[in-house]
Design a protein around this motif. Sequence first.
Motif, short mmCIF file in Angstrom:
data_model
loop_
_atom_site.label_atom_id
_atom_site.label_comp_id
_atom_site.label_asym_id
_atom_site.label_seq_id
_atom_site.Cartn_x
_atom_site.Cartn_y
_atom_site.Cartn_z
N GLY A 1 0.84 -1.33 0.10
CA GLY A 1 0.04 -0.06 -0.06
C GLY A 1 0.85 1.28 0.08
O GLY A 1 0.15 2.48 -0.12
N ALA A 2 2.09 1.24 0.33
CA ALA A 2 3.04 2.38 0.24
C ALA A 2 3.18 2.83 -1.12
O ALA A 2 3.30 2.03 -2.20
N GLU A 3 3.86 4.09 -1.39
CA GLU A 3 4.20 4.48 -2.42
C GLU A 3 5.40 4.29 -2.78
O GLU A 3 6.31 3.72 -2.06
N SER B 1 4.39 9.71 3.54
CA SER B 1 5.37 8.27 2.97
C SER B 1 6.64 8.43 3.59
O SER B 1 7.27 7.61 4.14
N CYS C 1 6.62 5.31 -17.19
CA CYS C 1 5.45 5.87 -16.99
C CYS C 1 5.49 7.51 -17.63
O CYS C 1 4.42 8.05 -18.21
N TYR D 1 0.68 17.19 -7.17
CA TYR D 1 -0.36 16.34 -6.04
C TYR D 1 -0.38 16.99 -4.71
O TYR D 1 -0.42 16.14 -3.73
N HIS E 1 -3.26 16.37 -2.57
CA HIS E 1 -3.43 14.92 -2.11
C HIS E 1 -2.41 14.80 -0.95
O HIS E 1 -2.65 14.21 0.16
N SER F 1 -3.42 13.38 2.64
CA SER F 1 -2.67 12.32 3.26
C SER F 1 -2.05 12.59 4.65
O SER F 1 -2.26 11.74 5.46
N ARG G 1 -4.47 13.21 7.62
CA ARG G 1 -5.18 11.96 7.90
C ARG G 1 -3.97 11.14 8.75
O ARG G 1 -4.42 10.57 9.79
N GLU H 1 1.20 5.82 -17.19
CA GLU H 1 1.41 6.33 -15.82
C GLU H 1 -0.08 6.24 -15.15
O GLU H 1 0.05 5.78 -13.92
N THR I 1 -0.76 2.42 -14.40
CA THR I 1 0.09 2.06 -13.17
C THR I 1 -0.17 2.75 -11.82
O THR I 1 -0.30 2.06 -10.79
N ARG I 2 -0.63 3.88 -11.84
CA ARG I 2 -1.10 4.47 -10.63
C ARG I 2 -2.12 3.74 -10.15
O ARG I 2 -2.31 3.26 -8.87
N MET J 1 -0.47 0.52 -8.12
CA MET J 1 -0.30 1.21 -6.86
C MET J 1 -1.62 1.37 -6.09
O MET J 1 -1.65 1.82 -5.25
N PHE K 1 -7.01 5.52 -2.54
CA PHE K 1 -6.34 6.63 -2.06
C PHE K 1 -7.52 7.23 -1.06
O PHE K 1 -8.67 7.55 -1.70
N PRO K 2 -7.33 7.88 0.16
CA PRO K 2 -6.02 7.86 0.67
C PRO K 2 -5.36 6.68 1.66
O PRO K 2 -4.73 6.35 2.17
N ARG K 3 -6.54 5.41 1.49
CA ARG K 3 -6.14 4.12 1.98
C ARG K 3 -4.62 3.66 1.47
O ARG K 3 -3.73 2.99 2.07
N ALA K 4 -4.56 3.67 0.24
CA ALA K 4 -3.41 3.29 -0.35
C ALA K 4 -2.50 4.81 -0.68
O ALA K 4 -3.30 5.77 -0.60
N ASP K 5 -1.25 4.74 -0.53
CA ASP K 5 -0.56 5.92 -0.42
C ASP K 5 -0.48 6.87 -1.72
O ASP K 5 -0.37 8.12 -1.91
N THR K 6 -0.54 6.01 -2.94
CA THR K 6 -0.40 7.03 -4.08
C THR K 6 -1.70 7.28 -4.66
O THR K 6 -2.72 6.76 -4.77
N PRO K 7 -1.53 8.71 -5.01
CA PRO K 7 -2.73 9.28 -5.30
C PRO K 7 -2.75 9.41 -7.12
O PRO K 7 -1.77 9.08 -7.64
N VAL K 8 -3.98 9.72 -7.36
CA VAL K 8 -4.05 9.80 -8.75
C VAL K 8 -5.14 10.97 -9.05
O VAL K 8 -6.25 11.22 -8.28
N LEU K 9 -4.85 11.85 -10.09
CA LEU K 9 -5.84 13.00 -10.19
C LEU K 9 -7.14 12.44 -10.71
O LEU K 9 -7.12 11.36 -11.35
#
Lengths: 304, 469
Positions: free
Chosen positions: A62-64, A90, A241, A279, A282, A286, A289, B264, B267-268, B272, B277-285
């Motif tokens: 779940g981490a970045e 993170s 990417c 971001y 975001h 994050s 939270r 990208e 993949t996000r 990822m 999000f935000p339970r997973a750390d990677t955001p997406v627009l």
Amino acid sequence: MPSSQPKVLRWLLARGAALQFMHTVLSKRKLSPNVTRLDVLAERIAAIRLPGQFVIVRRGDGAERIPLTIADSDEKAGSITLVIQAVGKSTRELVALDPGEVIQDISGPLGKPTELAEAGHALCIGGGVGTAVVHPIAQGLFRRGVRVTSVIGGRSKEWVIFEEELRRLGEVVVCTDDGSYGRKGFVTDAAKDLFAAGGVNVVYAIGPVPMMRAVAGLTRPLGIHTIVSLNPVMVDGTGMCGGCRVSIGGETKFACVDGPEFDGHKVDFDLLWDRLGTYRKHEEHSLTRHEEACRIGLQKPEGY
Amino acid sequence: MNFKTTAKERLQINRQRMPEQDPIARASNFQEVNLGFTEHLAMLEARRCLQCREARCVAGCPVTVNIPHFIKCVSEGNFAAAAESLLRDNALPAVTGRVCPQETQCEIECVRGHKGAPVAIGYLERFVADWARHSQISTAGRREPATGRKIAVVGSGPAGLTAAGELAHMGHEVTIYEALHKPGGVLVYGIPEFRLPKKIVQDEVRRLQRGGVKIECNVVIGRTYTLQELRGRFDGIFIANGAGLPVFMNVPGEHLKGVYSANEYLTRVNLMEAYEFPRADTPVLVGKRVAVVGGGNVAMDAARTAKRVGADKSVIVYRRTLQEMPARAEEVSHAGHEGIAFEFLAAPVEALGNKDRWVTGLKCQRMKLGEPDASGRRGPVPIPGSEFVIECELVIVAIGSRANPLLTSTCPDLKLDKRGNIVVDANGMTSLPGVFAGGDIVRGAATVILAMGDGKRAARAIDVYLKQG
């Protein structure tokens, strides 16, 4: 190896096998109010990394995926040094790791190694956490016999990092914004004086975008080759990417595979700065939270 | 049930429809769209197969699955036999049953298609594969005795997984190197959960691991190890690192915030898990209005994903028309049902932005179809003065990908073509002896099944090469 090394780790080390993929934190040290140094097991990377290269770190499920420059390595211990500025959720979670705990994924070494000068006098300018990134470059230059002068800076004395390590490689000029240590002012002020004195052949400037932009602005009219290291948003780190695209002399480049270091005179810093804000909302969400979770005890805060 | 169905009786059965999740419900979740045939539906559909002596469907399949045989087993209700037959020919049937373009491969050849609809070979393949997964039937046949030969596979996408499975089966010691933190390649970072659940890829990977294949993640060949180092440590190498280099449109405004490559974006969301999000750390627009440029499966995936993460309007911008679209027919139809809009005969000329450099729209030019080109596809011709703007907060560029130079650039002896793809001979061997390659790094962006076909062929060629050596 640091004495803080816990029993479980010694047991793991004794077992030897598969350690390459067990990225255990060996030691941890706070360098400034928000910068932490972690030495982490990553044998293969420690053995082959070159100045300027980075790793992508993913703490766990779940981490970045976070790109971090390899600040140093200890081939014998099989460890790499990561210097982390804890600004978001993170990074805060990374620096909350204690010795003996494990980072699930580290991939690398990524990026092109620094194009190191062969001879002459190099000026290494480091701002904030960028000082840790400039360190392996200074190290590489020093080993080649290039004269190294480092100019490093921070808001005040407690924000200055890697001074001792850089002193081993050459002269160091420390600058603080408030004058609490070294010379008062920005690194660019000190650099200006050094340029005026003459003899600098090449500049490596790493730090916040405004600092790198300012240094490139100083050296452009002087015609001094200036290398900067860019830190755009990245996901995979292998060129897949395109999130880390930057504009270099009007051409689109991917920082992860074409960089992260580029000719500072050709970098479109405005674009880099702008895209770094993609971001921001975001990140704030994050972090809020995360802070809330720490406050009510759901999450482990940064332990020192 | 009477197994001795006459041809006349077979011809009277119509093609069975795939049960689907309701379009409105599914447009806001990531669960699989197709729910799969029941045993009853599968047997009914299987009985439509005429069991042609000269089965043209098999010739249409890149991995030559014995289609009539496994379908016959299904029609008889003997699913175990069907599974055994299918798994012998195809290493990842649960994957291909979901993502293969059957309508241009096996099903286009089906004689039932001449008058009515072809046999739903893809749906039946998926049924059998899922039945086998749930019944824990995993290995097709016994593994050959260990040969003591070591083989490295670069990349754990469809080509790499297929080759690894075949080579392990032949008794070789196989290690897969994967650059990302999770194995599966495009199956995990590219194809979304609603089309190919990650659990299926995970199961297939576990099956390979049980079969003796070692997988090392976070190893980037070209960086962590060079190809030369691998050559020193292994008896044979199969390179299948894919076409992971996004192509951009090369129009002004492409660097605005809110312009993504499909790589990208997907993949996000997929790898990822940014939809969490935000339970997973990677955001997406998230855009309320999203424009996706391109007409392939990746464009469909991106547009449908955008809808699921919260877009009110998700539009595909394609410079030709529906007929020329390279995407699978089923994906286009699913996208349509989910409310994805299509802007055909339109090509982007500029991404527009506001003062804060966020994208606000996509300026396009109207096209018309010109003469057919060498491939027989009619090329788009711009109509001057026809510019118009699609207002949007997100632009996703899905116009293809090219060979990623990360590995090839660190190995100058490896012969490449002018697009940067690895050149191979008829056996899949590169200019370096013992080094084979397949999948998108050889073909440019193609399909999962073609990559698997390459993996299968290369495995056989590697086996022969090792026996000769």
